[in-house]
Design an enzyme around this catalytic site. Structure first.
Site, PDB file in Angstrom:
ATOM      1  N   ARG A 292       0.991  -1.241  -0.076  1.00 56.50           N
ATOM      2  CA  ARG A 292      -0.253  -0.109   0.015  1.00 56.50           C
ATOM      3  C   ARG A 292       0.816   1.385   0.100  1.00 56.50           C
ATOM      4  NH1 ARG A 292      -5.261   1.447   3.860  1.00 56.50           N
ATOM      5  NH2 ARG A 292      -5.854  -0.183   2.126  1.00 56.50           N
TER       6      ARG A 292
ATOM      7  N   HIS B  73      -7.683   0.288  -6.162  1.00 57.95           N
ATOM      8  CA  HIS B  73      -7.975  -0.634  -5.253  1.00 57.95           C
ATOM      9  C   HIS B  73      -8.660  -1.619  -5.331  1.00 57.95           C
ATOM     10  CE1 HIS B  73      -7.956  -1.379  -0.820  1.00 57.95           C
ATOM     11  NE2 HIS B  73      -8.597  -0.489  -0.517  1.00 57.95           N
TER      12      HIS B  73
ATOM     13  N   GLN C 217     -10.634  -4.151  -2.812  1.00 62.71           N
ATOM     14  CA  GLN C 217     -11.752  -3.482  -2.379  1.00 62.71           C
ATOM     15  C   GLN C 217     -13.068  -3.933  -3.300  1.00 62.71           C
ATOM     16  OE1 GLN C 217     -11.787  -1.704   0.775  1.00 62.71           O
ATOM     17  NE2 GLN C 217     -13.812  -2.231   0.436  1.00 62.71           N
TER      18      GLN C 217
ATOM     19  N   ASP D 120     -17.697   6.832  -0.804  1.00 62.17           N
ATOM     20  CA  ASP D 120     -16.463   6.781  -0.004  1.00 62.17           C
ATOM     21  C   ASP D 120     -16.191   8.154   0.333  1.00 62.17           C
ATOM     22  OD1 ASP D 120     -13.749   5.963   0.830  1.00 62.17           O
ATOM     23  OD2 ASP D 120     -13.170   5.657  -1.357  1.00 62.17           O
TER      24      ASP D 120
ATOM     25  N   CYS E  15     -16.335   1.469   1.495  1.00 61.65           N
ATOM     26  CA  CYS E  15     -15.086   1.005   1.487  1.00 61.65           C
ATOM     27  C   CYS E  15     -14.566   0.986   3.128  1.00 61.65           C
ATOM     28  CB  CYS E  15     -13.886   1.223   0.654  1.00 61.65           C
ATOM     29  SG  CYS E  15     -13.259   2.877   0.963  1.00 61.65           S
TER      30      CYS E  15
ATOM     31  N   ARG F  45     -13.319  -8.935   2.573  1.00 64.68           N
ATOM     32  CA  ARG F  45     -11.874  -8.676   2.051  1.00 64.68           C
ATOM     33  C   ARG F  45     -11.009  -9.752   2.485  1.00 64.68           C
ATOM     34  NH1 ARG F  45      -9.941  -3.355   1.993  1.00 64.68           N
ATOM     35  NH2 ARG F  45      -8.160  -4.309   1.272  1.00 64.68           N
TER      36      ARG F  45
HETATM   37  N1   CP Z   1     -11.096   0.074   3.077  1.00 64.46           N
HETATM   38  C1   CP Z   1      -9.773  -0.115   3.328  1.00 64.46           C
HETATM   39  O1   CP Z   1      -8.753  -0.245   2.525  1.00 64.46           O
HETATM   40  O2   CP Z   1      -9.501  -0.001   4.749  1.00 64.46           O
HETATM   41  P1   CP Z   1      -8.158   0.297   5.523  1.00 64.46           P
HETATM   42  O3   CP Z   1      -7.765   1.523   5.040  1.00 64.46           O
HETATM   43  O4   CP Z   1      -8.360   0.218   6.886  1.00 64.46           O
HETATM   44  O5   CP Z   1      -7.232  -0.776   5.185  1.00 64.46           O
END
Ligand code: CP
Length: 307
Positions: free
Chosen positions: A104, A131, A134, A226, A266, A294
């Site tokens: 990430r 992403h 997600q 979001d 998300c 997830r």
């Molecule tokens: N939705 C998501 O990626 O959550 P986090 O940022 O907590 O990993």
């Protein structure tokens, strides 16, 4: 030997592979701790987080553990992609020790460079542009609610951001209807949208951008939203709060959608901004089902990449 596979966006997956991952995720979910599912036994994954995370970190660490492997999580202080060391050199080190890299970070190009230099699979756990995990978790959640074979009609209310891009790609690949409602100036990037529309032309998907949220949710089976300011955009939060004020997912907006429409996010949510607590905590909300999914879908992604 098969070529090494990555999941940097949903571009890498055909429609058939997407469906196979979703199907495998359902298998993983049915009997979460079955011993025969330890397809990553005695292997190691490194998880690099250069941004905060609750869901992604916990679900990847848990997924690797439940698949029989070992996860090592590193933060930006440990790694510093492109700052302390180049993505190429980081990849050339990591591939000597581990069997999977999950990243990430901010720059999508950085993750692409890392993947290009790595002989082991790389999974994008969120960049500024994509992403994918997600979107896959959302797809699994919709399959559970509406059936895997049904064609979905999805409205995205808010910023044309990384989550929006990944859901758009998912819809384009699977032939779904996808409508984005955003304020003018917050559309997905024209270049990426053009690419996604070319995929849609082959699959029969219908992709639309509008500026009226009520128009977007009319006929939608699922309404997604979001945060208005993503990680790294905190200094724009006040302006965005003004620009997105008419794009809140609330009871009034949902009254314009079919009564059996679901709502998702998300997470983390900014309650009272892009979504009200009344909606997020309602029976129509599947946001926490999606958060659970997830875990299952990421196990299926690991299975797809390493098996
Ligand atoms: N939705 C998501 O990626 O959550 P986090 O940022 O907590 O990993």
């Amino acid at each position: 030997m098969n070529p090494k596979k990555d999941l940097l966006s949903l571009n890498e997956l055909s429609a058939g592979e997407l469906r196979a991952i979703l199907s495998q995720a359902r298998v993983f979910k049915q009997n979460r701790l079955a011993k025969e599912r330890r397809i990553f036994a005695d292997r190691t994954a490194v998880l690099i987080f250069e941004k905060p995370s609750l869901r992604t970190r916990i679900t990847f660490e848990t997924a690797v553990h439940e698949l029989g492997g070992h996860a090592i999580t590193l933060t930006s202080e440990n790694v510093g992609i492109g700052k302390r060391e180049s993505p190429e050199d980081i990849a050339r080190n990591l591939e000597r020790w581990v069997h999977l890299i999950v990243v990430r970070t901010f720059s999508h190009a950085m993750v692409e460079q890392l993947a290009k230099s790595s002989s082991v699979p790389v999974i994008n756990a969120l960049t500024d542009i994509h992403h994918p995990c997600q979107a896959l978790a959302f797809a699994l959640t919709l399959d559970e609610r509406f059936g895997a074979d049904s064609l979905k009609n999805i409205a995205f209310i808010g910023d044309g951001n990384n989550v929006c891009n990944s859901i758009a790609l998912l819809c384009a690949k699977l032939g779904y209807r996808f409508t984005v409602a955003c304020p003018p100036g917050y559309e997905p990037s024209p270049e990426l949208w053009g690419h996604i529309r070319r995929i849609a032309a082959d699959s029969g998907a219908v992709l639309t951008i509008v500026h009226d949220p009520k128009e977007a949710v009319a006929g939608a089976m699922a309404v997604y939203t979001d945060v208005w300011a993503s990680m790294g955009q905190e200094n724009e939060a006040a302006k965005r709060a003004r620009d997105f004020a008419a794009f809140q997912v609330n009871a009034d907006l949902l009254s314009c959608a079919p009564s059996d429409a679901v709502v998702s996010h998300c997470l983390p949510a900014h309650r009272g901004e892009e979504i009200t607590s009344e909606v997020l905590d309602s029976k129509q909300s599947v946001a926490f089902d999606e958060a659970e999914n997830r875990l299952h879908v990421q196990k299926a992604v690991i299975d797809h990449l390493v098996s």
